[in-house]
Structures are given as C-alpha cells and as structure tokens.
Design a protein around this motif. Structure first.
Motif, PDB file in Angstrom:
ATOM      1  N   LEU A 199       0.830  -1.203   0.000  1.00  0.00           N
ATOM      2  CA  LEU A 199       0.000   0.000   0.000  1.00  0.00           C
ATOM      3  C   LEU A 199       0.865   1.254   0.000  1.00  0.00           C
ATOM      4  N   HIS A 200       1.889   1.272   0.840  1.00  0.00           N
ATOM      5  CA  HIS A 200       2.728   2.466   0.952  1.00  0.00           C
ATOM      6  C   HIS A 200       3.686   2.612  -0.234  1.00  0.00           C
ATOM      7  N   LYS A 201       4.207   1.502  -0.746  1.00  0.00           N
ATOM      8  CA  LYS A 201       5.120   1.579  -1.891  1.00  0.00           C
ATOM      9  C   LYS A 201       4.403   2.099  -3.136  1.00  0.00           C
ATOM     10  N   THR A 202       3.144   1.737  -3.294  1.00  0.00           N
ATOM     11  CA  THR A 202       2.379   2.188  -4.462  1.00  0.00           C
ATOM     12  C   THR A 202       1.651   3.496  -4.207  1.00  0.00           C
ATOM     13  N   LYS A 203       1.673   3.962  -2.928  1.00  0.00           N
ATOM     14  CA  LYS A 203       0.933   5.162  -2.521  1.00  0.00           C
ATOM     15  C   LYS A 203      -0.560   5.034  -2.839  1.00  0.00           C
ATOM     16  N   GLY A 204      -1.046   3.797  -2.801  1.00  0.00           N
ATOM     17  CA  GLY A 204      -2.470   3.551  -3.006  1.00  0.00           C
ATOM     18  C   GLY A 204      -2.915   3.558  -4.452  1.00  0.00           C
ATOM     19  N   ILE A 205      -1.962   3.649  -5.383  1.00  0.00           N
ATOM     20  CA  ILE A 205      -2.302   3.658  -6.817  1.00  0.00           C
ATOM     21  C   ILE A 205      -1.544   2.520  -7.485  1.00  0.00           C
ATOM     22  N   TRP A 206      -2.276   1.524  -7.956  1.00  0.00           N
ATOM     23  CA  TRP A 206      -1.608   0.388  -8.569  1.00  0.00           C
ATOM     24  C   TRP A 206      -2.364  -0.082  -9.795  1.00  0.00           C
ATOM     25  N   SER A 207      -1.655  -0.819 -10.643  1.00  0.00           N
ATOM     26  CA  SER A 207      -2.243  -1.379 -11.861  1.00  0.00           C
ATOM     27  C   SER A 207      -2.411  -2.882 -11.678  1.00  0.00           C
ATOM     28  N   THR A 208      -3.041  -3.510 -12.645  1.00  0.00           N
ATOM     29  CA  THR A 208      -3.169  -4.964 -12.606  1.00  0.00           C
ATOM     30  C   THR A 208      -1.792  -5.614 -12.654  1.00  0.00           C
ATOM     31  N   THR A 209      -0.878  -5.025 -13.425  1.00  0.00           N
ATOM     32  CA  THR A 209       0.500  -5.530 -13.492  1.00  0.00           C
ATOM     33  C   THR A 209       1.162  -5.493 -12.124  1.00  0.00           C
ATOM     34  N   ASP A 210       0.936  -4.405 -11.385  1.00  0.00           N
ATOM     35  CA  ASP A 210       1.487  -4.304 -10.023  1.00  0.00           C
ATOM     36  C   ASP A 210       0.930  -5.403  -9.130  1.00  0.00           C
ATOM     37  N   LEU A 211      -0.361  -5.705  -9.301  1.00  0.00           N
ATOM     38  CA  LEU A 211      -0.973  -6.754  -8.488  1.00  0.00           C
ATOM     39  C   LEU A 211      -0.415  -8.133  -8.835  1.00  0.00           C
ATOM     40  N   MET A 212      -0.054  -8.340 -10.107  1.00  0.00           N
ATOM     41  CA  MET A 212       0.578  -9.602 -10.481  1.00  0.00           C
ATOM     42  C   MET A 212       1.976  -9.708  -9.876  1.00  0.00           C
ATOM     43  N   LEU A 213       2.658  -8.561  -9.758  1.00  0.00           N
ATOM     44  CA  LEU A 213       3.956  -8.535  -9.088  1.00  0.00           C
ATOM     45  C   LEU A 213       3.784  -8.878  -7.608  1.00  0.00           C
ATOM     46  N   LEU A 214       2.719  -8.370  -6.999  1.00  0.00           N
ATOM     47  CA  LEU A 214       2.406  -8.712  -5.616  1.00  0.00           C
ATOM     48  C   LEU A 214       2.168 -10.207  -5.481  1.00  0.00           C
ATOM     49  N   LYS A 215       1.475 -10.772  -6.439  1.00  0.00           N
ATOM     50  CA  LYS A 215       1.169 -12.201  -6.412  1.00  0.00           C
ATOM     51  C   LYS A 215       2.441 -13.033  -6.406  1.00  0.00           C
ATOM     52  N   SER A 216       3.390 -12.676  -7.277  1.00  0.00           N
ATOM     53  CA  SER A 216       4.648 -13.422  -7.332  1.00  0.00           C
ATOM     54  C   SER A 216       5.479 -13.198  -6.075  1.00  0.00           C
ATOM     55  N   THR A 217       5.359 -12.003  -5.471  1.00  0.00           N
ATOM     56  CA  THR A 217       6.081 -11.717  -4.228  1.00  0.00           C
ATOM     57  C   THR A 217       5.589 -12.613  -3.104  1.00  0.00           C
ATOM     58  N   LEU A 218       4.280 -12.779  -3.018  1.00  0.00           N
ATOM     59  CA  LEU A 218       3.705 -13.668  -2.000  1.00  0.00           C
ATOM     60  C   LEU A 218       4.217 -15.092  -2.186  1.00  0.00           C
ATOM     61  N   ALA A 219       4.288 -15.523  -3.433  1.00  0.00           N
ATOM     62  CA  ALA A 219       4.754 -16.882  -3.720  1.00  0.00           C
ATOM     63  C   ALA A 219       6.229 -17.044  -3.351  1.00  0.00           C
ATOM     64  N   GLU A 220       7.035 -16.030  -3.636  1.00  0.00           N
ATOM     65  CA  GLU A 220       8.464 -16.100  -3.323  1.00  0.00           C
ATOM     66  C   GLU A 220       8.713 -16.198  -1.821  1.00  0.00           C
ATOM     67  N   LEU A 221       7.795 -15.680  -1.026  1.00  0.00           N
ATOM     68  CA  LEU A 221       7.940 -15.739   0.420  1.00  0.00           C
ATOM     69  C   LEU A 221       7.386 -17.044   1.001  1.00  0.00           C
ATOM     70  N   GLY A 222       7.002 -17.954   0.121  1.00  0.00           N
ATOM     71  CA  GLY A 222       6.569 -19.263   0.578  1.00  0.00           C
ATOM     72  C   GLY A 222       5.085 -19.417   0.799  1.00  0.00           C
ATOM     73  N   LEU A 223       4.305 -18.416   0.409  1.00  0.00           N
ATOM     74  CA  LEU A 223       2.852 -18.513   0.548  1.00  0.00           C
ATOM     75  C   LEU A 223       2.255 -19.205  -0.671  1.00  0.00           C
ATOM     76  N   SER A 224       1.401 -20.174  -0.428  1.00  0.00           N
ATOM     77  CA  SER A 224       0.727 -20.855  -1.520  1.00  0.00           C
ATOM     78  C   SER A 224      -0.477 -20.015  -1.933  1.00  0.00           C
ATOM     79  N   ILE A 225      -0.332 -19.291  -3.040  1.00  0.00           N
ATOM     80  CA  ILE A 225      -1.361 -18.329  -3.426  1.00  0.00           C
ATOM     81  C   ILE A 225      -2.670 -18.995  -3.826  1.00  0.00           C
ATOM     82  N   LYS A 226      -2.653 -20.303  -4.037  1.00  0.00           N
ATOM     83  CA  LYS A 226      -3.882 -21.016  -4.382  1.00  0.00           C
ATOM     84  C   LYS A 226      -4.587 -21.594  -3.160  1.00  0.00           C
ATOM     85  N   GLN A 227      -3.919 -21.501  -2.001  1.00  0.00           N
ATOM     86  CA  GLN A 227      -4.558 -22.038  -0.801  1.00  0.00           C
ATOM     87  C   GLN A 227      -5.719 -21.144  -0.390  1.00  0.00           C
ATOM     88  N   SER A 228      -6.549 -21.654   0.490  1.00  0.00           N
ATOM     89  CA  SER A 228      -7.729 -20.906   0.924  1.00  0.00           C
ATOM     90  C   SER A 228      -7.535 -20.351   2.325  1.00  0.00           C
TER      91      SER A 228
END
Length: 528
Positions: A199-228
């Motif tokens: 939120l702070h890095k994007t200053k609250g303004i993000w694109s879909t591409t930024d959200l895909m980058l967030l998705k890969s970041t979560l995965a790199e930290l060991g989070l299973s993005i498909k889990q519930s």
C-alpha cells in the motif's frame, strides 16, 4: 461489456422513472469518478442491495449511496430519490444501473472486482431462490468483467514500471518484522506485512500488473497463493497477537473507518469490532463470560470474541466469516479495504445539517471532537447552529469525531466553535482539505504534557513515532522515579507516540489531568 441481469420485480418501473434514475446515476458517477474510495463504496452498496431481501434492501436504501451521494438533489429529483428509498424495485434498478455504468466507464478495476467476488462468495444467502439467482448472475458478470479488464490492460502499451515497487520485491527476503526476516514469519504475519508495505510503496495507486507482481512476491515468500483462507482465521491470528493490528495499520489513519458501513469493508470492520471488544465493548465479552460461568459452562475468551465478531459480520455485513476464499484474492480485498480508508475523501451523510451547510460556501470545517459532560447542552447547540431538529442533532453527534459544519467561512466556523465550547464541547476548526487524527489515551491514568522539551506543543510538526505525551499511574504531584531513562520504560508509565505525521492542532486536556482509556488527548492535522 455484457448486459447485467435485468432484475424481475413485482412493480414494473415506468420508462420516465428509469430515465430519471439513470440521469441521477450518471451525475453521481461524474461527481465521484476521481474518488477511488467513493467508487468502492458505490460498488459495494449496489452489490449488497441487489443481493438483499426486501426488508434488508429498504434498510440499505436509508444508509447507502442513495443517502450519501445524492444529498443535494431538489425538486423532481428529490421526489424520485424519496421513491427509491421506499420502493425495492427502484432500489434494485438503481443498484443494477450503478454497477453497469461503472463497468462501462472502466471504473471497476481488477482489485475492486476481486473484492466484490470475495463478497459474493462469503455472502450470507437468502432463502428466496430469486435472490440467489441474482447472486449467481452477478458472480458470472464480475468474473467476465475482471477478464475484460485484464485483456484491456494487456493491450495497452505501458513502458513505465513502478521502480520502487520492483526494488521492494527484489529485496523482500531481507525485510524484517519482529526480529525475523519476512520469509520466516508465520503466514498471517507475512500477509499483514506485505499488504501494508505494498500500500505504501504504491501510494495507493496500482495497476493490474502491479498486483501480479504482488502475487509473485507472496509466492516467493513461501505462501501458496492457491490455498484458501477465511476471515475468521485471520481474526484469530490478530486476536492471538494484537500487535499485528498495529503493523497492519502502520501509517494509516483510522479516522475515516467510522464513515464506512460494515458491508462496504467487512474485513476491516471485523478488525474494528475486535478492537472494540478489547476496549469500549469489553463489557459485552465480560457479560457473556459471566453468564457462562453462572451456568457452569467452561469457556475460552478468544473463542467467544471470535464468535461475537462472526455474528456481528453476519448481521451487519451479511458476511459468513467461516467461508474460505483464495489467499491472493483475500490479500487483494484487504488492500482494497485499506486503500478505501487511507485515501478517503470524507463525504458527509445527508441530513438537515448538510442542507444548511450548503447555503454558504467556504473553505472551513468545524469538527466535534468530544461532547464533554453536558451532552444535552451540546445537542441543543448543534440544533441551533444547524437549524435542525433535536433528533437530527442527536444523530449528527452519535459518532465523534463528527463534522458539524462543512465548507463554511472561517468567521462562521469560529462563531459556531465558540457556542459549542461554551456548551462544554471540544471542537476544532480546520480547512476542508485537512485530515484530522485524534490522539487518544492508551489507558486510564494521569497525562503528562510538559517535560523540558520531551513532549510536543501546539503548532509543532511531528513525525510518526514522535513521543507526544505520557500516561502515568500516579498523580504528577506525587514523588516518583524519572520516567525517561535510556533504554527502557517504567511499568507504571506509557509513552504516547504519534502514528501519523502532521501538525499538532490543539491539546484537549491539561497537564496532570486524569484521563480514561480512549479519551481524546490532542488533535493532529495529517500531512497531505
């Protein structure tokens, strides 16, 4: 863009009525198209109203965008709005058209649609099959719309990338919280740290591409993005380690959360309820425990708290906190909710107060911070200032801080301020573009405001983390050991630190005054 569901109702609307509602919808969107927080609220209001029963839809009509966004209509438009308030057919048509036109104007973003899908998935369904059919068609519509958004953005030539966000992702494994690198934190703590950072890095303004980058970041930290993940499990983690709430809201003012309805941001309102059960609503928790104890039933306080939050969301946000959703989608919804309050431009509720405010345009607002001990005198003062009924005045000050006058002249604001102060209230005058942060006492005790320059003064600019004051268990006049020893804090003292950056506008208590937990201490005007 495909057509949205045509709602079947018992009453067929006249084409002239539909045309009037359509014009109101277009006018409303034109007013708020640049206000991301309001677009989120309009969407959530509309989805909730479309999936609600008749009784619930009537209730929503009294508190959703029908009240908030159309509060300066007159003449024929005012009559149409009044019809919407009492006619479910008009409620549903207006909601349907709002969603359709937001989609047509590309104001439904990937993250907002994801949050809506989560809302639909966790919705407490009605028994009526007709409403469940609406729910299913809405789900299909939003899934298709999200696909359209992704395809549209993929066709656009975007060469700019958020370099700060890329650098953050590249160094994410070295970021730390609570003495641990992010990669070694429990899953819930990873989610909280990443959401706040993003939120702070994007200053609250993000694109879909930024959200895909967030998705890969979560995965790199060991989070299973498909889990519930369920909202209840999220609240359980916060309950077990309450300091995580502070990390989640780090650098985010909660002032505008009061103006958010539970069904608009259910995840955050669940956190708000968790906080209240630890403070002003703790008596509810204690009452339940007492009754169980008298009945000879063993109980776990945390389980009771989670149950109370669950029932609150079920009844006020129409959300089942036990339902699990995709982890990435949950993080996106959390971001949408956080951004709603982080970037909110406060739009007051409609009332007689607002109608009076608009008669004179100015640049100043008058906000009520604390009613003091003479509540009836303050209500009477508000009634006279705003020329409204006692009932409207009482409603106006039900939640403090509350904006009493908006966009008036400085002279008008100061005159009203003097009247309210004479009635025993604590108020501030500010420009309408300034955001207010109320600093409150962390516990019962005696407040210390002066200590050879250690604390702040009115007019001083402070940074997040600045020591503002101190709450002591003993009166300041009694002998006690020094409280500002290097490297430690004495057990009977609590340092009050700023959670925002801005200018100290006013002090609401005197040095040495006895205060209670959550009592307003001072006001900070937040930096834009």
């Amino acid at each position: 863009m495909g057509e949205l569901l045509t709602v079947k109702t018992n009453t067929e609307l006249k084409e002239s009525d539909k045309a009037e509602i359509d014009r109101l919808i277009e006018q409303t969107i034109a007013w708020h198209s640049k206000n991301g927080a309001m677009i989120i609220k309009l969407t959530m209001d509309s989805v909730t109203a479309l999936t609600a029963s008749e009784s619930r839809a009537k209730e929503l009509a009294q508190q959703s965008f029908f009240k908030r966004a159309w509060n300066n209509l007159t003449g024929k438009n005012q009559k149409i709005r009044a019809q919407i308030d009492v006619d479910v057919s008009r409620v549903q048509y207006a909601s349907q058209q709002m969603i359709q036109k937001l989609a047509e104007q590309n104001l439904l973003t990937f993250d907002l649609i994801t949050a809506v899908n989560n809302k639909l998935n966790t919705l407490v369904l009605e028994i009526d099959e007709e409403f469940n059919q609406i729910y299913r068609v809405l789900g299909a519509f939003f899934k298709q719309t999200r696909s359209d958004v992704v395809q549209l953005e993929n066709r656009l030539d975007k060469v700019e990338r958020n370099l700060e966000l890329l650098n953050w992702k590249a160094t994410i494994e070295y970021q730390m919280y609570d003495g641990k690198e992010y990669a070694y934190l429990p899953d819930m703590e990873k989610i909280i740290c990443i959401a706040n950072d993003f939120l702070h890095k994007t200053k609250g303004i993000w694109s879909t591409t930024d959200l895909m980058l967030l998705k890969s970041t979560l995965a790199e930290l060991g989070l299973s993005i498909k889990q519930s993940i369920s909202a209840r499990s999220f609240y359980q983690s916060l309950s077990e380690k309450p300091i995580l709430i502070e990390r989640l809201f780090d650098g985010i003012s909660l002032d505008s959360l009061l103006a958010v309805e539970p069904y608009q941001a259910p995840v955050l309102k669940g956190i708000e309820k968790t906080l209240k059960l630890h403070s002003e609503e703790k008596y509810i928790l204690e009452s339940v425990k007492e009754q169980l104890h008298l009945a000879g039933v063993s109980c776990n306080e945390r389980d009771i708290q989670l149950s109370l939050v669950h029932q609150y969301l079920k009844n006020h946000a129409y959300m089942n906190s036990d339902v699990e959703v995709n982890l990435f989608d949950f993080v996106v919804e959390l971001l949408v909710d956080l951004n709603m309050i982080h970037t909110a431009v406060v739009i007051p509720e409609e009332s007689g107060v607002e109608n009076k405010k608009r008669k004179v345009a100015g640049d100043y607002d008058l906000s009520l911070i604390d009613m003091g001990e003479n509540r009836l005198d303050v209500i009477e003062a508000v009634k006279n200032i705003c020329e409204i009924s006692l009932i409207e005045a009482k409603e106006c000050i039900n939640h403090v801080p509350s904006t009493i006058l908006s966009r008036v002249t400085k002279k008008q604001a100061n005159e009203a301020r003097d009247i309210l102060i004479a009635a025993g209230a604590k108020v501030i005058v500010k420009t309408y573009i300034e955001n207010v942060h109320i600093v409150t006492a962390l516990k019962d005790g005696y407040v210390k405001l002066k200590a050879q320059g250690n604390f702040v003064r009115v007019g001083e600019y402070v940074q997040k983390g600045t020591i503002l004051a101190e709450i002591s268990d003993v009166e300041l006049t009694k002998p006690k050991p020094p409280s500002f020893l290097t490297g430690g804090v004495l057990s009977n003292h609590s340092k009050l630190r700023s959670t925002v950056s801005g200018k100290v506008s006013s002090l609401l208590v005197q040095n040495g005054e006895k205060v209670v937990q959550s009592q307003p201490i001072m006001v900070i005007l937040i930096e834009a």
